[in-house]
Design a protein around this motif. Sequence first.
Motif, PDB file in Angstrom:
ATOM      1  N   ASP A  35     -19.825 120.920  -3.187  1.00  0.00           N
ATOM      2  CA  ASP A  35     -20.376 122.219  -3.547  1.00  0.00           C
ATOM      3  C   ASP A  35     -21.449 122.641  -2.548  1.00  0.00           C
ATOM      4  OD1 ASP A  35     -18.737 122.495  -5.763  1.00  0.00           O
ATOM      5  OD2 ASP A  35     -20.165 121.566  -7.133  1.00  0.00           O
ATOM      6  N   ASN A  52      -7.631 127.996 -10.638  1.00  0.00           N
ATOM      7  CA  ASN A  52      -7.602 128.092  -9.176  1.00  0.00           C
ATOM      8  C   ASN A  52      -6.613 129.153  -8.708  1.00  0.00           C
ATOM      9  OD1 ASN A  52      -9.376 125.969  -9.279  1.00  0.00           O
ATOM     10  ND2 ASN A  52      -7.950 124.456  -8.448  1.00  0.00           N
ATOM     11  N   VAL A  62     -13.120 124.811  -5.082  1.00  0.00           N
ATOM     12  CA  VAL A  62     -12.003 124.337  -5.899  1.00  0.00           C
ATOM     13  C   VAL A  62     -10.758 124.237  -5.028  1.00  0.00           C
ATOM     14  CG1 VAL A  62     -12.971 125.373  -7.989  1.00  0.00           C
ATOM     15  CG2 VAL A  62     -11.322 126.673  -6.634  1.00  0.00           C
ATOM     16  N   THR A 116     -12.544 134.076  -2.543  1.00  0.00           N
ATOM     17  CA  THR A 116     -13.711 133.824  -3.380  1.00  0.00           C
ATOM     18  C   THR A 116     -13.910 134.910  -4.415  1.00  0.00           C
ATOM     19  OG1 THR A 116     -16.100 133.345  -3.345  1.00  0.00           O
ATOM     20  CG2 THR A 116     -15.306 134.991  -1.789  1.00  0.00           C
ATOM     21  N   VAL A 151     -17.090 131.104  -6.752  1.00  0.00           N
ATOM     22  CA  VAL A 151     -16.006 130.125  -6.766  1.00  0.00           C
ATOM     23  C   VAL A 151     -15.173 130.377  -5.520  1.00  0.00           C
ATOM     24  CG1 VAL A 151     -14.023 129.202  -8.006  1.00  0.00           C
ATOM     25  CG2 VAL A 151     -15.981 130.105  -9.280  1.00  0.00           C
ATOM     26  N   TYR A 181     -19.005 126.964  -5.561  1.00  0.00           N
ATOM     27  CA  TYR A 181     -18.192 125.946  -6.228  1.00  0.00           C
ATOM     28  C   TYR A 181     -16.831 125.905  -5.544  1.00  0.00           C
ATOM     29  CZ  TYR A 181     -15.737 123.653 -10.154  1.00  0.00           C
ATOM     30  OH  TYR A 181     -14.993 122.808 -10.934  1.00  0.00           O
ATOM     31  N   CYS A 186     -19.351 125.035 -13.580  1.00  0.00           N
ATOM     32  CA  CYS A 186     -19.689 124.184 -12.440  1.00  0.00           C
ATOM     33  C   CYS A 186     -20.810 123.217 -12.805  1.00  0.00           C
ATOM     34  CB  CYS A 186     -20.109 125.050 -11.250  1.00  0.00           C
ATOM     35  SG  CYS A 186     -20.644 124.124  -9.798  1.00  0.00           S
TER      36      CYS A 186
END
Length: 280
Positions: A119, A245, A224, A155, A147, A222, A172
């Motif tokens: 992260d 995701n 992913v 994002t 994210v 964050y 998160c």
Amino acid sequence: MAFDQNFSSQREKFTFGVPLIAREAVRDWGRVNDLLYLTLRSVLAQSDEDFRLILAGHDVPPCWHQLTGGDPRFSFLQADWPVQKPSAANDDSGRKKWRIKEAVWREGGGLLMYLDADDLVGRKLVETARRLIGPGQIGGVIDTGFVIDFASLSTVRLPDIRIFDGAFHHLCGSSTIARLEPESPDPMRRDPHRELGSHHIWLEAAAEAGVDLVRFPVPVGYLVNTEENHSEHHGPFAQWRRSFNRTVRSLGQPIGDDIARRFGLTRAILEAKSFVHTDF
């Protein structure tokens, strides 16, 4: 601003605590190294350079020496138990976090943020934490953030009801900062993590306990879909995480330098470490 050891000793300590998965427990150690590289770059870009970082792990990845060699703010805490396969409960990470906390207690306490090794932290996070967490408060939460789908570098910013019906800290784990006071007789002030529980219920638990938490206006990134994200492969919500995701990738916008620079990075640096695909 150069790091000043004397100046540091006059202020409340701020510690990033990073638990790192063991090399034997991952599929791609090179990917773990690349992700940690980005995390460390974001920490090194802090506007307030008066911080320390403890990395707890079984193995030292190459980027650790590359980025932090000789810097007294960074220390490695050697895990001394056998490597175990990843589990839904993620016990290995929890054990490493506990060892980090013990180290912070031994050194007098202060502000502690657990930071996953994949992260990113906003450049003004340390500065803002010191400014906003007053003497009567036990810490705070980061309830907004980005994210970032690592496969496409798309994002979204949370909260966003199209994607996730909740605040950023509900999703998160790198979203809480606690003040540890090792000599306090009050359990809440000695160890807010134990008293408040999981990151996603901190605000509710604090309200019930009658203690004050700060909401930080500084984002966390964050990451992913990294192929090494624990929550996407283990536990009861793994399938939901993978679906989440896909939604981020579908509704997100390409990350640009304007967002990347919030974390001390550039689009080019992220591309160099990611596996950007154009066809899904």
